[in-house]
Write a protein that holds these residues in place. Structure first.
Motif, mmCIF file in Angstrom:
data_model
loop_
_atom_site.group_PDB
_atom_site.id
_atom_site.type_symbol
_atom_site.label_atom_id
_atom_site.label_comp_id
_atom_site.label_asym_id
_atom_site.label_seq_id
_atom_site.Cartn_x
_atom_site.Cartn_y
_atom_site.Cartn_z
ATOM 1 N N LEU A 35 0.888 -29.221 27.609
ATOM 2 C CA LEU A 35 0.356 -28.414 26.508
ATOM 3 C C LEU A 35 -0.366 -27.213 27.090
ATOM 4 C CD1 LEU A 35 -0.193 -28.274 23.391
ATOM 5 C CD2 LEU A 35 -2.374 -29.404 23.887
ATOM 6 N N VAL A 36 0.018 -26.010 26.654
ATOM 7 C CA VAL A 36 -0.619 -24.795 27.173
ATOM 8 C C VAL A 36 -1.399 -24.031 26.117
ATOM 9 C CG1 VAL A 36 1.072 -24.487 29.021
ATOM 10 C CG2 VAL A 36 1.448 -23.376 26.791
ATOM 11 N N GLY A 37 -1.111 -24.264 24.836
ATOM 12 C CA GLY A 37 -1.769 -23.482 23.793
ATOM 13 C C GLY A 37 -2.448 -24.327 22.744
ATOM 14 N N GLU A 38 -1.654 -25.001 21.921
ATOM 15 C CA GLU A 38 -2.226 -25.782 20.836
ATOM 16 C C GLU A 38 -1.221 -26.804 20.338
ATOM 17 O OE1 GLU A 38 -4.848 -24.400 17.160
ATOM 18 O OE2 GLU A 38 -2.718 -24.067 16.730
ATOM 19 N N ALA A 39 -1.719 -27.990 20.036
ATOM 20 C CA ALA A 39 -0.916 -29.008 19.363
ATOM 21 C C ALA A 39 -1.474 -29.212 17.965
ATOM 22 C CB ALA A 39 -0.942 -30.324 20.134
ATOM 23 N N LEU A 40 -0.591 -29.241 16.982
ATOM 24 C CA LEU A 40 -0.960 -29.504 15.598
ATOM 25 C C LEU A 40 -0.378 -30.842 15.188
ATOM 26 C CD1 LEU A 40 -0.164 -25.993 14.059
ATOM 27 C CD2 LEU A 40 -2.373 -26.835 14.875
ATOM 28 N N VAL A 41 -1.159 -31.620 14.467
ATOM 29 C CA VAL A 41 -0.714 -32.940 14.018
ATOM 30 C C VAL A 41 -0.950 -33.043 12.519
ATOM 31 C CG1 VAL A 41 -0.808 -35.415 14.426
ATOM 32 C CG2 VAL A 41 -1.512 -33.848 16.241
ATOM 33 N N ILE A 64 -5.392 -29.834 18.731
ATOM 34 C CA ILE A 64 -5.747 -30.174 20.107
ATOM 35 C C ILE A 64 -5.473 -28.950 20.968
ATOM 36 C CG2 ILE A 64 -5.295 -31.727 22.057
ATOM 37 C CD1 ILE A 64 -4.036 -33.613 19.789
ATOM 38 N N VAL A 65 -6.458 -28.560 21.771
ATOM 39 C CA VAL A 65 -6.372 -27.332 22.565
ATOM 40 C C VAL A 65 -6.795 -27.639 24.005
ATOM 41 C CG1 VAL A 65 -7.257 -24.985 22.830
ATOM 42 C CG2 VAL A 65 -6.878 -25.915 20.541
ATOM 43 N N PRO A 66 -6.031 -27.183 25.007
ATOM 44 C CA PRO A 66 -6.471 -27.353 26.398
ATOM 45 C C PRO A 66 -7.601 -26.379 26.723
ATOM 46 C CG PRO A 66 -4.468 -26.067 26.334
ATOM 47 C CD PRO A 66 -4.739 -26.480 24.917
ATOM 48 N N THR A 67 -8.386 -26.716 27.727
ATOM 49 C CA THR A 67 -9.466 -25.832 28.162
ATOM 50 C C THR A 67 -9.324 -25.564 29.662
ATOM 51 O OG1 THR A 67 -10.986 -27.670 28.623
ATOM 52 C CG2 THR A 67 -11.027 -26.741 26.403
ATOM 53 N N PRO A 68 -9.754 -24.379 30.116
ATOM 54 C CA PRO A 68 -9.624 -24.064 31.540
ATOM 55 C C PRO A 68 -10.628 -24.789 32.420
ATOM 56 C CG PRO A 68 -10.667 -22.245 30.380
ATOM 57 C CD PRO A 68 -10.249 -23.233 29.329
ATOM 58 N N GLU A 69 -11.623 -25.406 31.806
ATOM 59 C CA GLU A 69 -12.632 -26.126 32.577
ATOM 60 C C GLU A 69 -12.605 -27.606 32.195
ATOM 61 O OE1 GLU A 69 -13.943 -25.209 28.689
ATOM 62 O OE2 GLU A 69 -13.525 -23.723 30.251
ATOM 63 N N LEU A 70 -13.213 -28.416 33.037
ATOM 64 C CA LEU A 70 -13.297 -29.842 32.748
ATOM 65 C C LEU A 70 -14.201 -30.081 31.542
ATOM 66 C CD1 LEU A 70 -13.628 -31.203 36.401
ATOM 67 C CD2 LEU A 70 -11.589 -31.214 34.940
#
Length: 224
Positions: free
Chosen positions: A120-126, A156-162
């Motif tokens: 996932l690089v941008g956004e997941a929609l459910v 759901i969105v990925p983040t560049p940091e932990l």
């Protein structure tokens, strides 16, 4: 370093990339479409792959790097316009993105994937089983409950940091702002849920879905 460019579909190729090795592939490249690119960068001391396309193409490239144990390959993104991935990782677009793709530096970044092995690089929609229908079920981000019952949907969105991702209930416009939870994993259980990952919708509904941080980072090319 001699980057290889994947031009996906009809995406315009910025001038800064035209002197490089450019491969034309479908708008949504399949696994075989990466073979020639991998063969070209295999002997490079610092292999770099530049994806010119949209979030779905970028996610396909990262997925292929993950599945073939090539996460040492630096990955750059050159979209024409702003996307969910450019927002998530504060990336540029167009000619500025192309310049960064060539001269930028690669930084280790948490890799978010799902239980189907798709990055996932941008956004997941459910949503529910009907198109954009209400979502019934329960979801947790790590050990904290995001919702239980019926909600309009989930993002759901990925983040560049932990720790690597954040998730929220998708609210109706008049319900105000979003409540985001951050964590390393989000788990959903539902009678029937439909996922859309980076603009690509699953053909069938699922009863369970998990997005989580992979055990290895990926190398995202950013501005120096």
């Amino acid at each position: 370093m001699v980057p290889v460019v994947l031009k996906c579909g009809n995406a315009p190729l910025p001038l800064a990339l035209r002197s490089l090795d450019v491969l034309n592939v479908p708008a949504l490249p399949d696994k075989d479409d990466f073979d020639e690119a991998f063969a070209k960068i295999e002997t490079s001391e610092k292999p770099r792959l530049i994806v010119v396309g949209d979030d779905a193409a970028f996610a396909a490239a990262l997925t292929r790097l993950m599945r073939t144990d090539r996460l040492h390959v630096e990955l750059a993104y050159v979209p024409e316009e702003r996307t969910d991935a450019t927002h998530a990782y504060a990336l540029r677009t167009g000619s500025k993105a192309a310049t960064i793709a060539v001269s930028g530096v690669a930084r280790p970044t948490p890799l978010i994937r799902d239980d189907a092995g798709i990055a996932l690089v941008g956004e997941a929609l459910v949503y529910g089983s009907e198109h954009a229908g209400e979502l019934i079920g329960e979801a947790y981000v790590d050990d904290e409950r995001l919702f239980s019952g019926t909600v309009p949907g989930m993002r759901i969105v990925p983040t560049p940091e932990l720790p690597g991702l954040r998730a929220t209930v998708d609210k109706r416009r008049w319900f105000g702002g979003h409540r985001w939870l951050t964590g390393r994993a989000v788990q959903l259980g539902s009678p029937a849920a439909v996922l859309t990952r980076d603009g690509v919708r699953t053909p069938r509904s699922v009863k369970r879905s998990t997005f989580y941080r992979h055990d290895q980072d990926w190398l995202l090319v950013c501005a120096a």
